[in-house]
Scaffold this active site. Structure first.
Site, PDB file in Angstrom:
ATOM      1  N   GLU A  43       0.819  -1.212   0.000  1.00 31.16           N
ATOM      2  CA  GLU A  43       0.000   0.000   0.000  1.00 31.16           C
ATOM      3  C   GLU A  43       0.852   1.262   0.000  1.00 31.16           C
ATOM      4  OE1 GLU A  43      -2.964   0.167  -0.717  1.00 31.16           O
ATOM      5  OE2 GLU A  43      -3.443  -1.954  -0.559  1.00 31.16           O
ATOM      6  N   TYR A 126      -6.316   7.037   3.549  1.00 27.27           N
ATOM      7  CA  TYR A 126      -6.341   5.930   2.593  1.00 27.27           C
ATOM      8  C   TYR A 126      -5.664   4.675   3.153  1.00 27.27           C
ATOM      9  CZ  TYR A 126      -5.070   2.631  -0.841  1.00 27.27           C
ATOM     10  OH  TYR A 126      -4.897   1.440  -1.458  1.00 27.27           O
ATOM     11  N   ASP A 144      -8.841   5.891  -2.888  1.00 25.31           N
ATOM     12  CA  ASP A 144      -7.675   6.407  -3.601  1.00 25.31           C
ATOM     13  C   ASP A 144      -8.154   7.150  -4.845  1.00 25.31           C
ATOM     14  OD1 ASP A 144      -8.604   4.348  -5.118  1.00 25.31           O
ATOM     15  OD2 ASP A 144      -6.629   3.648  -5.717  1.00 25.31           O
TER      16      ASP A 144
END
Length: 361
Positions: A43, A126, A144
């Site tokens: 991520e 996020y 996102d």
DNA sequence: AAATCGGGGAT
DNA sequence: ATCCCAGATTT
């Protein structure tokens, strides 16, 4: 949103997206694991960075730092070395800092609680949402750029998506769509839709499973104009002069300070050219101020144009010879040419390091 | 709210 | 050239 609307969206949107994802998802390295650590690393790497660029870095990183503890015990310079070339180097610093905190305060685990997670460096809205949903299957939205674009089109959101109100609107929509016990699949499905179907340019509306309920597709002549976003201001350009100072089989390099662009990376020392100053003079002056030595220009080696997010530069590299003085060893050092590959350089300086090894200068 | 922070790919 | 990318932090 009424209960009836929710039900309709579940049938016309959530279920089709989940079905589409099961059939069409790309086989990506971080999709073959449920290890929260590996998902976290992916991520962070994927922030503002394309999938294809991340893949080689992802495997190298996990090979070198296979667990929170190995990362926490490592030296930041070794983390930056693995990260070198990927950009946004503060991400590497935050990863390292967060791993240390996890090792010390969270039993070497990634917290599964939003507040604890959000308190860690590098965990913004996020990343908290993506780790909680993808790794722990908890019902948090992971929003996102892909999801923002997808939702803004499906629901025809025409307000500026860089503004807080629009972000909140999108977050509320996603929050209400998350299916029970399928948060992990759903987060990934939304992003995959945005990345491969509801693309920024030339979206594949004809083959989109949400075509029937997509407001942008059904009500607008061109869905591509969504999402609406304020434009960034144009770039500024600078000229940088940098010196490659050879002394026998060694060369002089300097370490950039933290909290500046390319912070913590090594470079062939240099800096901005001033107005009414020649490039050669700028090079000599910068070498003196950054390393403490005085040097002479031998010849220009090459110039490289490079674009950053908010400005662009031309770096003019000069082959130099050492004259006098002692290097300030707190910032700079002489290193063997053969050892250059042990240091973290940005892309531009990696190019120069290669050239030096191949006999340039 | 705007600026900062990299590098690459698509158009 | 311009925008975009599995954004976060600082100002």
């Amino acid at each position: 949103m009424t209960a009836d609307q929710k039900k309709r969206l579940k049938k016309g949107l959530v279920q089709p997206i989940l079905n589409w994802y099961r059939k069409n998802k790309r086989d990506l390295p971080w999709r073959s694991t449920r290890d929260p650590y590996k998902i976290w690393i992916s991520e962070i790497m994927l922030q503002q960075t394309q999938v294809e660029q991340v893949i080689p870095y992802y495997s190298r990183f996990l090979n070198k730092f296979p667990s929170i503890n190995t990362l926490a015990r490592s030296d930041i310079d070794d983390v930056l070395k693995v990260w070198a070339g990927m950009g946004y180097y503060r991400r590497a610093r935050y990863l390292h800092e967060a791993a240390i905190i996890m090792a010390e305060r969270h039993d070497s685990k990634i917290p599964s609680n939003y507040e604890l997670l959000a308190a860690l460096p590098g965990f913004g809205p996020y990343t908290c949402g993506s780790v909680l949903s993808i790794a722990y299957n908890l019902p948090y939205p992971a929003i996102d750029g892909n999801v923002t674009r997808l939702i803004s089109r499906l629901f025809k959101i025409e307000s500026d998506i860089t503004r807080t109100a629009a972000k909140r609107t999108i977050e509320n929509i996603v929050d209400n769509l998350i299916p029970m016990n399928k948060a992990s699949e759903f987060s990934q499905a939304l992003m995959e839709m945005g990345a491969t179907v509801c693309k920024s340019k030339k979206p594949k509306c004809q083959s989109c499973c949400c075509r029937k309920i997509c407001r942008a597709y059904n009500e607008m002549s061109n869905p591509e104009i969504l999402p609406i976003k304020t434009k960034k201001k144009r770039n500024v350009h600078f000229h940088i002069a940098a010196g490659i100072v050879r002394n026998g089989n060694t060369v002089l390099i300097s370490k950039r300070p933290e909290n500046v662009i390319l912070g913590g990376l090594w470079e062939f020392p240099g800096g901005k050219k001033e107005k009414k100053e020649s490039l050669g003079a700028a090079c000599v002056r910068e070498l003196e101020s950054k390393t403490g030595i005085s040097a002479k220009i031998v010849r220009p080696l090459m110039s490289i144009k490079h674009h950053y997010s908010h400005y662009s530069i031309t770096i003019h590299f000069f082959c130099c010879s050492y004259s006098s003085g002692r290097v300030d060893t707190s910032i700079s050092k002489w290193v063997k040419i053969d050892d250059l590959d042990k240091y973290a350089f940005s892309k531009v300086h990696q190019q120069i390091a290669l050239k030096i090894r191949d006999g340039g200068c």
